[in-house]
Structure formats: structure tokens, C-alpha cells
Design a protein around this motif. Structure first.
Motif, PDB file in Angstrom:
ATOM      1  N   GLN A   7       0.820  -1.201   0.000  1.00  0.00           N
ATOM      2  CA  GLN A   7       0.000   0.000   0.000  1.00  0.00           C
ATOM      3  C   GLN A   7       0.859   1.258   0.000  1.00  0.00           C
ATOM      4  OE1 GLN A   7      -2.380  -0.744   3.481  1.00  0.00           O
ATOM      5  NE2 GLN A   7      -3.949  -1.874   2.355  1.00  0.00           N
ATOM      6  N   ARG A   8       1.969   1.213   0.729  1.00  0.00           N
ATOM      7  CA  ARG A   8       2.881   2.361   0.758  1.00  0.00           C
ATOM      8  C   ARG A   8       3.444   2.626  -0.637  1.00  0.00           C
ATOM      9  NH1 ARG A   8       8.289   3.731   0.910  1.00  0.00           N
ATOM     10  NH2 ARG A   8       8.852   1.601   0.404  1.00  0.00           N
ATOM     11  N   ILE A   9       3.906   1.569  -1.300  1.00  0.00           N
ATOM     12  CA  ILE A   9       4.480   1.729  -2.634  1.00  0.00           C
ATOM     13  C   ILE A   9       3.433   2.268  -3.608  1.00  0.00           C
ATOM     14  CG2 ILE A   9       5.398   0.465  -4.616  1.00  0.00           C
ATOM     15  CD1 ILE A   9       6.855  -1.344  -2.615  1.00  0.00           C
ATOM     16  N   ALA A  10       2.237   1.688  -3.570  1.00  0.00           N
ATOM     17  CA  ALA A  10       1.183   2.140  -4.480  1.00  0.00           C
ATOM     18  C   ALA A  10       0.847   3.609  -4.255  1.00  0.00           C
ATOM     19  CB  ALA A  10      -0.066   1.277  -4.286  1.00  0.00           C
ATOM     20  N   ARG A  11       0.976   4.062  -3.004  1.00  0.00           N
ATOM     21  CA  ARG A  11       0.636   5.439  -2.655  1.00  0.00           C
ATOM     22  C   ARG A  11       1.677   6.426  -3.159  1.00  0.00           C
ATOM     23  NH1 ARG A  11       0.115   4.326   2.365  1.00  0.00           N
ATOM     24  NH2 ARG A  11       1.961   5.357   3.209  1.00  0.00           N
ATOM     25  N   ILE A  12       2.945   6.000  -3.199  1.00  0.00           N
ATOM     26  CA  ILE A  12       4.000   6.969  -3.477  1.00  0.00           C
ATOM     27  C   ILE A  12       4.660   6.817  -4.847  1.00  0.00           C
ATOM     28  CG2 ILE A  12       4.541   7.057  -1.007  1.00  0.00           C
ATOM     29  CD1 ILE A  12       7.114   5.477  -1.623  1.00  0.00           C
ATOM     30  N   GLU A  13       4.443   5.687  -5.555  1.00  0.00           N
ATOM     31  CA  GLU A  13       5.305   5.373  -6.697  1.00  0.00           C
ATOM     32  C   GLU A  13       5.196   6.355  -7.864  1.00  0.00           C
ATOM     33  OE1 GLU A  13       4.411   1.486  -8.102  1.00  0.00           O
ATOM     34  OE2 GLU A  13       2.317   1.919  -8.501  1.00  0.00           O
ATOM     35  N   ASN A  14       4.068   7.026  -8.008  1.00  0.00           N
ATOM     36  CA  ASN A  14       3.967   7.977  -9.120  1.00  0.00           C
ATOM     37  C   ASN A  14       4.886   9.176  -8.935  1.00  0.00           C
ATOM     38  OD1 ASN A  14       2.133   6.493 -10.599  1.00  0.00           O
ATOM     39  ND2 ASN A  14       0.344   7.510  -9.709  1.00  0.00           N
ATOM     40  N   ASP A  15       5.071   9.621  -7.691  1.00  0.00           N
ATOM     41  CA  ASP A  15       5.820  10.846  -7.434  1.00  0.00           C
ATOM     42  C   ASP A  15       7.166  10.629  -6.752  1.00  0.00           C
ATOM     43  OD1 ASP A  15       3.787  12.528  -8.473  1.00  0.00           O
ATOM     44  OD2 ASP A  15       2.667  12.318  -6.606  1.00  0.00           O
ATOM     45  N   ASN A  16       7.338   9.495  -6.074  1.00  0.00           N
ATOM     46  CA  ASN A  16       8.574   9.268  -5.330  1.00  0.00           C
ATOM     47  C   ASN A  16       9.786   9.283  -6.252  1.00  0.00           C
ATOM     48  OD1 ASN A  16      10.625   6.904  -4.439  1.00  0.00           O
ATOM     49  ND2 ASN A  16       9.885   8.021  -2.647  1.00  0.00           N
ATOM     50  N   TRP A  17      10.839   9.966  -5.841  1.00  0.00           N
ATOM     51  CA  TRP A  17      12.011  10.165  -6.699  1.00  0.00           C
ATOM     52  C   TRP A  17      12.624   8.846  -7.146  1.00  0.00           C
ATOM     53  CZ3 TRP A  17      16.994   8.521  -5.885  1.00  0.00           C
ATOM     54  CH2 TRP A  17      17.244   7.946  -4.619  1.00  0.00           C
ATOM     55  N   TRP A  18      12.674   7.845  -6.239  1.00  0.00           N
ATOM     56  CA  TRP A  18      13.361   6.608  -6.598  1.00  0.00           C
ATOM     57  C   TRP A  18      12.565   5.805  -7.620  1.00  0.00           C
ATOM     58  CZ3 TRP A  18      17.218   4.207  -8.029  1.00  0.00           C
ATOM     59  CH2 TRP A  18      17.219   2.822  -8.178  1.00  0.00           C
ATOM     60  N   TYR A  19      11.264   5.699  -7.432  1.00  0.00           N
ATOM     61  CA  TYR A  19      10.464   4.941  -8.386  1.00  0.00           C
ATOM     62  C   TYR A  19      10.448   5.636  -9.744  1.00  0.00           C
ATOM     63  CZ  TYR A  19       9.145   1.976  -4.523  1.00  0.00           C
ATOM     64  OH  TYR A  19       9.203   1.100  -3.467  1.00  0.00           O
ATOM     65  N   ARG A  20      10.456   6.947  -9.733  1.00  0.00           N
ATOM     66  CA  ARG A  20      10.558   7.675 -10.999  1.00  0.00           C
ATOM     67  C   ARG A  20      11.914   7.435 -11.651  1.00  0.00           C
ATOM     68  NH1 ARG A  20       8.451  13.761  -9.925  1.00  0.00           N
ATOM     69  NH2 ARG A  20       9.094  13.945 -12.114  1.00  0.00           N
ATOM     70  N   GLU A  21      12.961   7.460 -10.850  1.00  0.00           N
ATOM     71  CA  GLU A  21      14.305   7.224 -11.384  1.00  0.00           C
ATOM     72  C   GLU A  21      14.430   5.819 -11.952  1.00  0.00           C
ATOM     73  OE1 GLU A  21      18.451   7.951 -12.158  1.00  0.00           O
ATOM     74  OE2 GLU A  21      16.648   9.180 -11.982  1.00  0.00           O
ATOM     75  N   ARG A  22      13.866   4.845 -11.277  1.00  0.00           N
ATOM     76  CA  ARG A  22      13.925   3.458 -11.758  1.00  0.00           C
ATOM     77  C   ARG A  22      13.217   3.320 -13.092  1.00  0.00           C
ATOM     78  NH1 ARG A  22      11.924  -1.462  -7.931  1.00  0.00           N
ATOM     79  NH2 ARG A  22       9.881  -0.777  -8.700  1.00  0.00           N
ATOM     80  N   ARG A  23      12.096   4.006 -13.247  1.00  0.00           N
ATOM     81  CA  ARG A  23      11.392   3.965 -14.534  1.00  0.00           C
ATOM     82  C   ARG A  23      12.211   4.645 -15.625  1.00  0.00           C
ATOM     83  NH1 ARG A  23       6.937   5.041 -10.998  1.00  0.00           N
ATOM     84  NH2 ARG A  23       6.840   7.235 -11.580  1.00  0.00           N
ATOM     85  N   GLU A  24      12.923   5.718 -15.275  1.00  0.00           N
ATOM     86  CA  GLU A  24      13.798   6.394 -16.252  1.00  0.00           C
ATOM     87  C   GLU A  24      14.917   5.452 -16.712  1.00  0.00           C
ATOM     88  OE1 GLU A  24      13.781   9.313 -17.713  1.00  0.00           O
ATOM     89  OE2 GLU A  24      12.068  10.252 -16.708  1.00  0.00           O
ATOM     90  N   ILE A  25      15.507   4.735 -15.767  1.00  0.00           N
ATOM     91  CA  ILE A  25      16.584   3.804 -16.105  1.00  0.00           C
ATOM     92  C   ILE A  25      16.056   2.698 -17.009  1.00  0.00           C
ATOM     93  CG2 ILE A  25      18.157   2.070 -15.136  1.00  0.00           C
ATOM     94  CD1 ILE A  25      18.384   3.970 -12.668  1.00  0.00           C
ATOM     95  N   LEU A  26      14.881   2.154 -16.675  1.00  0.00           N
ATOM     96  CA  LEU A  26      14.292   1.111 -17.516  1.00  0.00           C
ATOM     97  C   LEU A  26      14.017   1.645 -18.915  1.00  0.00           C
ATOM     98  CD1 LEU A  26      12.985  -1.599 -18.101  1.00  0.00           C
ATOM     99  CD2 LEU A  26      10.903  -0.779 -16.953  1.00  0.00           C
ATOM    100  N   SER A  27      13.448   2.829 -19.025  1.00  0.00           N
ATOM    101  CA  SER A  27      13.166   3.402 -20.346  1.00  0.00           C
ATOM    102  C   SER A  27      14.434   3.559 -21.167  1.00  0.00           C
ATOM    103  CB  SER A  27      12.466   4.761 -20.192  1.00  0.00           C
ATOM    104  OG  SER A  27      11.186   4.611 -19.630  1.00  0.00           O
ATOM    105  N   ALA A  28      15.517   3.993 -20.520  1.00  0.00           N
ATOM    106  CA  ALA A  28      16.792   4.154 -21.217  1.00  0.00           C
ATOM    107  C   ALA A  28      17.323   2.799 -21.700  1.00  0.00           C
ATOM    108  CB  ALA A  28      17.807   4.828 -20.311  1.00  0.00           C
ATOM    109  N   GLU A  29      17.182   1.771 -20.881  1.00  0.00           N
ATOM    110  CA  GLU A  29      17.649   0.438 -21.271  1.00  0.00           C
ATOM    111  C   GLU A  29      16.834  -0.120 -22.435  1.00  0.00           C
ATOM    112  OE1 GLU A  29      20.251  -1.768 -20.095  1.00  0.00           O
ATOM    113  OE2 GLU A  29      20.929   0.266 -19.609  1.00  0.00           O
ATOM    114  N   LEU A  30      15.554   0.200 -22.482  1.00  0.00           N
ATOM    115  CA  LEU A  30      14.713  -0.314 -23.563  1.00  0.00           C
ATOM    116  C   LEU A  30      15.115   0.252 -24.917  1.00  0.00           C
ATOM    117  CD1 LEU A  30      11.202  -0.278 -21.853  1.00  0.00           C
ATOM    118  CD2 LEU A  30      12.684  -2.241 -22.250  1.00  0.00           C
TER     119      LEU A  30
END
Length: 233
Positions: A7-30
Motif C-alpha cells: 500500500q505504501r508503494i502504491a501510494r508513493i510510486e507515481n511521485d517518489n524520486w526513486w520509483y521515478r528514477e527506476r522507470r527512467e533507467i528502464l526506459s533508457a535500457e529499452l
């Protein structure tokens, strides 16, 4: 992952810096792939990375040990199934890409989990893995998150080598954040410490992560390691 943590992750993942950064890294790898293919996200939680994969044209499947995570991912339009990282309910050689982002540190038998990553990849397929690094940074926060270890570059490479994956690159993230983490590593963690960050703190961490992407710090000590590896074939 327990329900409170999910529930914590679902609440914060759109805005949290780390989850955003992880998505950026994945996008770059793709961007390394000439065409999209099939992917599995192991330990997918709410399926955020599967949505990134879908945005890039990939056919993505989420696997998580938590039935609550699977149910949440499905409500978000993600194909998701319950499964243990050590015994994936997936066919052999079925995927072009396997993600295990912030997963292996939670698994006692990470050797078995790494072997499963290799098993489900097609020959020539790619694994993208991230883990927290350096047991010198071990703290109450790791315990609160249910981790059983942190990794060094050597132990991560040895783990992937042992699964007969060919490691192509290992790099650090969180180099600029490491001094702060070292300062806080022995502080007692309370449940409220796992709550969303103050917006000013979150933005400062996001900006420093963005800055780090432009600096030659990939080989410096950080707080996380990423590895890209390939199944021979």
C-alpha cells in the motif's frame, strides 16, 4: 512484501524520486532494443514497470509473491500472476527480457532466483537487475523493508555468473545520496519513516538523481547497483 508495504508503494510510486528514477533507467535500457518483445517483471508489486514496458510496445507479464500485489496490478490493466522468484510459474526460454528490480535482496536463496531468471530467458535474452549495495550501509531501514543482504559488485557478478548469465555491465546509482545514507544508517526506523517524503526533500533527491545521470559516476560507490546480463545463445 506485506500488505502495508504494498500500500505504501502504491501510494508513493507515481511521485517518489526513486520509483521515478527506476522507470527512467528502464526506459533508457529499452532503447537498446531495435524492436520490442516479451518481458517478465519478477517481484513486480503494483506493475508500474510493466506499464513502462507496455508504453514502449512490449508484451509484459508481472509476477509477484503477494496475491494483493497481483490483484492490484490486474486492476491497473497489467497481466499478473502469483509466483515465487525461486519457482517462477513460467515456461523455459519464453522471454526476451527479465526484470528483477529491488527483488533479489529479499530472497534467502538468491542463487535459485538467479537461475530462474536465466531459465525463463530466451537464448540471447537480457536480464536487468537492481539491488542495494554494500553491507557497510546495512541499517534498520533494510530490516524494515525485509531485506536479507546488500551486495557488492563482486557478489552480484558472481551471482549472475553462477546462473550462467554473461554480465555486460554493472553500474552504481545513488552516488550523490551515499553520504546521507551513511549518516542515517544506524538510526531507528519507525513506521512513519516509510511514509511519503516531504515534497521538498523528494524534489531535491529527484534533482540530484537527474544530475547524477549526467556525471561519470557509474563506477563510484553508490547505494544501489544495476546489472545487465545476457543468456548465451
Amino acid at each position: 512484501m506485506d500488505t502495508i508495504e504494498l500500500q505504501r508503494i502504491a501510494r508513493i510510486e507515481n511521485d517518489n524520486w526513486w520509483y521515478r528514477e527506476r522507470r527512467e533507467i528502464l526506459s533508457a535500457e529499452l532503447l537498446r532494443f531495435s524492436v520490442p518483445g516479451t518481458a517478465v517483471d519478477i517481484g513486480a508489486a503494483s506493475g508500474a514497470c510493466c506499464r513502462v514496458l507496455a508504453d514502449h510496445g512490449w508484451s509484459a507479464t508481472a509476477i509477484d509473491l503477494s496475491p494483493d500485489a497481483v490483484a492490484l496490478a490486474r486492476t491497473r490493466g497489467v497481466e499478473a500472476y502469483e509466483g515465487d522468484a525461486r519457482y517462477l510459474p513460467l515456461p523455459e526460454s519464453g522471454y526476451d527480457l527479465a526484470l528483477a528490480l529491488d527483488v533479489l535482496e529479499h530472497v534467502e536463496d538468491d542463487t535459485r532466483a538467479a537461475a530462474e531468471i536465466a531459465r525463463v530467458l530466451r537464448p540471447g535474452g537480457t536480464a536487468l537487475v537492481s539491488v542495494p549495495c554494500d553491507m557497510a550501509l546495512w541499517s534498520a531501514h533494510d530490516v524494515a523493508l525485509g531485506r536479507v543482504r546488500r551486495y557488492s559488485r563482486r557478489t552480484l557478478v558472481d551471482l549472475l555468473d553462477g546462473a550462467e548469465l554473461v554480465v555486460e555491465r554493472v553500474w552504481s546509482r545513488g552516488v550523490l545520496h551515499r553520504p546521507l545514507l551513511r549518516l542515517l544508517r544506524n538510526r531507528t526506523v519507525r513506521r512513519e519513516d516509510l511514509a511519503p517524503l516531504h515534497p521538498v526533500v523528494n524534489e531535491a533527491l529527484r534533482l540530484s538523481a537527474a544530475l547524477e545521470r549526467r556525471l561519470p559516476t557509474a563506477s563510484w560507490p553508490g547505494v544501489r547497483l544495476f546489472a545487465r546480463a545476457r543468456r548465451p545463445g
